[in-house]
Design a protein around this motif. Sequence first.
Motif, PDB file in Angstrom:
ATOM      1  N   ILE A  40       0.861  -1.182   0.000  1.00  0.00           N
ATOM      2  CA  ILE A  40       0.000   0.000   0.000  1.00  0.00           C
ATOM      3  C   ILE A  40       0.898   1.234   0.000  1.00  0.00           C
ATOM      4  O   ILE A  40       1.798   1.357   0.834  1.00  0.00           O
ATOM      5  N   ASP A  41       0.685   2.120  -0.942  1.00  0.00           N
ATOM      6  CA  ASP A  41       1.505   3.328  -1.049  1.00  0.00           C
ATOM      7  C   ASP A  41       0.987   4.390  -0.084  1.00  0.00           C
ATOM      8  O   ASP A  41       0.109   5.194  -0.421  1.00  0.00           O
ATOM      9  N   VAL A  42       1.521   4.380   1.116  1.00  0.00           N
ATOM     10  CA  VAL A  42       1.185   5.386   2.124  1.00  0.00           C
ATOM     11  C   VAL A  42       2.437   5.616   2.958  1.00  0.00           C
ATOM     12  O   VAL A  42       3.064   4.664   3.414  1.00  0.00           O
ATOM     13  N   GLU A  43       2.850   6.887   3.109  1.00  0.00           N
ATOM     14  CA  GLU A  43       4.089   7.238   3.795  1.00  0.00           C
ATOM     15  C   GLU A  43       5.240   6.384   3.254  1.00  0.00           C
ATOM     16  O   GLU A  43       5.439   6.333   2.065  1.00  0.00           O
ATOM     17  N   GLU A  44       5.987   5.675   4.137  1.00  0.00           N
ATOM     18  CA  GLU A  44       7.085   4.842   3.648  1.00  0.00           C
ATOM     19  C   GLU A  44       6.629   3.465   3.180  1.00  0.00           C
ATOM     20  O   GLU A  44       7.447   2.596   2.865  1.00  0.00           O
ATOM     21  N   GLY A  45       5.320   3.244   3.156  1.00  0.00           N
ATOM     22  CA  GLY A  45       4.791   1.999   2.629  1.00  0.00           C
ATOM     23  C   GLY A  45       4.237   1.077   3.693  1.00  0.00           C
ATOM     24  O   GLY A  45       4.647   1.118   4.861  1.00  0.00           O
ATOM     25  N   ALA A  46       3.275   0.246   3.293  1.00  0.00           N
ATOM     26  CA  ALA A  46       2.703  -0.777   4.168  1.00  0.00           C
ATOM     27  C   ALA A  46       2.532  -2.053   3.350  1.00  0.00           C
ATOM     28  O   ALA A  46       2.335  -1.993   2.132  1.00  0.00           O
ATOM     29  N   HIS A  47       2.608  -3.197   4.027  1.00  0.00           N
ATOM     30  CA  HIS A  47       2.531  -4.490   3.349  1.00  0.00           C
ATOM     31  C   HIS A  47       1.507  -5.366   4.054  1.00  0.00           C
ATOM     32  O   HIS A  47       1.471  -5.417   5.286  1.00  0.00           O
ATOM     33  N   VAL A  48       0.683  -6.055   3.273  1.00  0.00           N
ATOM     34  CA  VAL A  48      -0.458  -6.809   3.796  1.00  0.00           C
ATOM     35  C   VAL A  48      -0.272  -8.304   3.538  1.00  0.00           C
ATOM     36  O   VAL A  48       0.176  -8.708   2.451  1.00  0.00           O
ATOM     37  N   TYR A  49      -0.632  -9.113   4.544  1.00  0.00           N
ATOM     38  CA  TYR A  49      -0.503 -10.562   4.466  1.00  0.00           C
ATOM     39  C   TYR A  49      -1.784 -11.220   4.969  1.00  0.00           C
ATOM     40  O   TYR A  49      -2.506 -10.651   5.793  1.00  0.00           O
ATOM     41  N   SER A  50      -2.029 -12.437   4.500  1.00  0.00           N
ATOM     42  CA  SER A  50      -3.138 -13.236   5.030  1.00  0.00           C
ATOM     43  C   SER A  50      -2.627 -14.623   5.371  1.00  0.00           C
ATOM     44  O   SER A  50      -1.757 -15.167   4.676  1.00  0.00           O
ATOM     45  N   ILE A  51      -3.123 -15.182   6.470  1.00  0.00           N
ATOM     46  CA  ILE A  51      -2.757 -16.529   6.896  1.00  0.00           C
ATOM     47  C   ILE A  51      -4.043 -17.268   7.252  1.00  0.00           C
ATOM     48  O   ILE A  51      -4.761 -16.884   8.175  1.00  0.00           O
ATOM     49  N   ASP A  52      -4.324 -18.314   6.500  1.00  0.00           N
ATOM     50  CA  ASP A  52      -5.545 -19.110   6.656  1.00  0.00           C
ATOM     51  C   ASP A  52      -5.148 -20.459   7.240  1.00  0.00           C
ATOM     52  O   ASP A  52      -4.350 -21.183   6.645  1.00  0.00           O
ATOM     53  N   THR A  53      -5.653 -20.806   8.419  1.00  0.00           N
ATOM     54  CA  THR A  53      -5.271 -22.066   9.066  1.00  0.00           C
ATOM     55  C   THR A  53      -6.497 -22.924   9.361  1.00  0.00           C
ATOM     56  O   THR A  53      -7.612 -22.411   9.501  1.00  0.00           O
ATOM     57  N   SER A  54      -6.270 -24.230   9.473  1.00  0.00           N
ATOM     58  CA  SER A  54      -7.370 -25.135   9.787  1.00  0.00           C
ATOM     59  C   SER A  54      -6.839 -26.374  10.500  1.00  0.00           C
ATOM     60  O   SER A  54      -5.673 -26.748  10.354  1.00  0.00           O
ATOM     61  N   TYR A  55      -7.718 -26.982  11.286  1.00  0.00           N
ATOM     62  CA  TYR A  55      -7.451 -28.261  11.948  1.00  0.00           C
ATOM     63  C   TYR A  55      -8.471 -29.258  11.415  1.00  0.00           C
ATOM     64  O   TYR A  55      -9.605 -29.319  11.901  1.00  0.00           O
ATOM     65  N   PRO A  56      -8.127 -30.039  10.385  1.00  0.00           N
ATOM     66  CA  PRO A  56      -9.085 -30.963   9.774  1.00  0.00           C
ATOM     67  C   PRO A  56      -9.710 -31.929  10.766  1.00  0.00           C
ATOM     68  O   PRO A  56     -10.880 -32.325  10.616  1.00  0.00           O
ATOM     69  N   GLU A  57      -8.963 -32.330  11.783  1.00  0.00           N
ATOM     70  CA  GLU A  57      -9.482 -33.316  12.730  1.00  0.00           C
ATOM     71  C   GLU A  57     -10.686 -32.799  13.502  1.00  0.00           C
ATOM     72  O   GLU A  57     -11.584 -33.559  13.862  1.00  0.00           O
TER      73      GLU A  57
END
Length: 203
Positions: free
Chosen positions: A137-154
């Motif tokens: 994201i272009d704001v000030e010195e910059g920002a960075h975005v992440y997503s983490i999707d987790t699951s427990y199948p059991e």
Amino acid sequence: MRTVRTALLTVMAAGLTATALAQVPAAAAPAPAPPKFLSAGRLPASHTPWTAGPVRQGVPDEGSVCTAGIAPAAGTRHRDFRTELDTHARQTTTVAATTAQARKLAAELRSALETCLDRLKEQDPGLEGEAFYQGRIDVEEGAHVYSIDTSYPEVGSTDIGLFSVGRDGRTVTVVEWGQLGELDGAPLEGFKKTTRTAVAKLY
């Protein structure tokens, strides 16, 4: 003679006045205003209203699963948010001593997010998930975005977390958002807007 004496007294008086003024301590410069935090209304839209906790000094007692132990307690403050539907969020902001230190901290936080899922899987072999870099994201010195999707199948549970790291000069801010569910149901665009606001409104 009287004229000379008067002149000498005048010079001496002026010298004493200058010395006295030099000894008066200069007024201390006002401390810079601390960075501002998000309000509840700035978070991504939710089915129930967000509630904002107080801004607290130091790192959270219960750190982020991905970035705990990276930001120093000195210069750090944080604020937690929650809704009635088990959706939570947090903003953590650190003011570093120098711009170089802030840049280094931001890089370490980003690295921790990029490797978070692999580390979680090492700790819990039953965990599955996907992690994605969602862009800059272009704001000030910059920002960075992440997503983490987790699951427990059991047990059939799934969790989605959105994270961002942004910097404005010597100040680094991390925004976290999480709830039960999958990435398809997460407000990614709303979170990006929240991140932009968080960095832009620091000062």
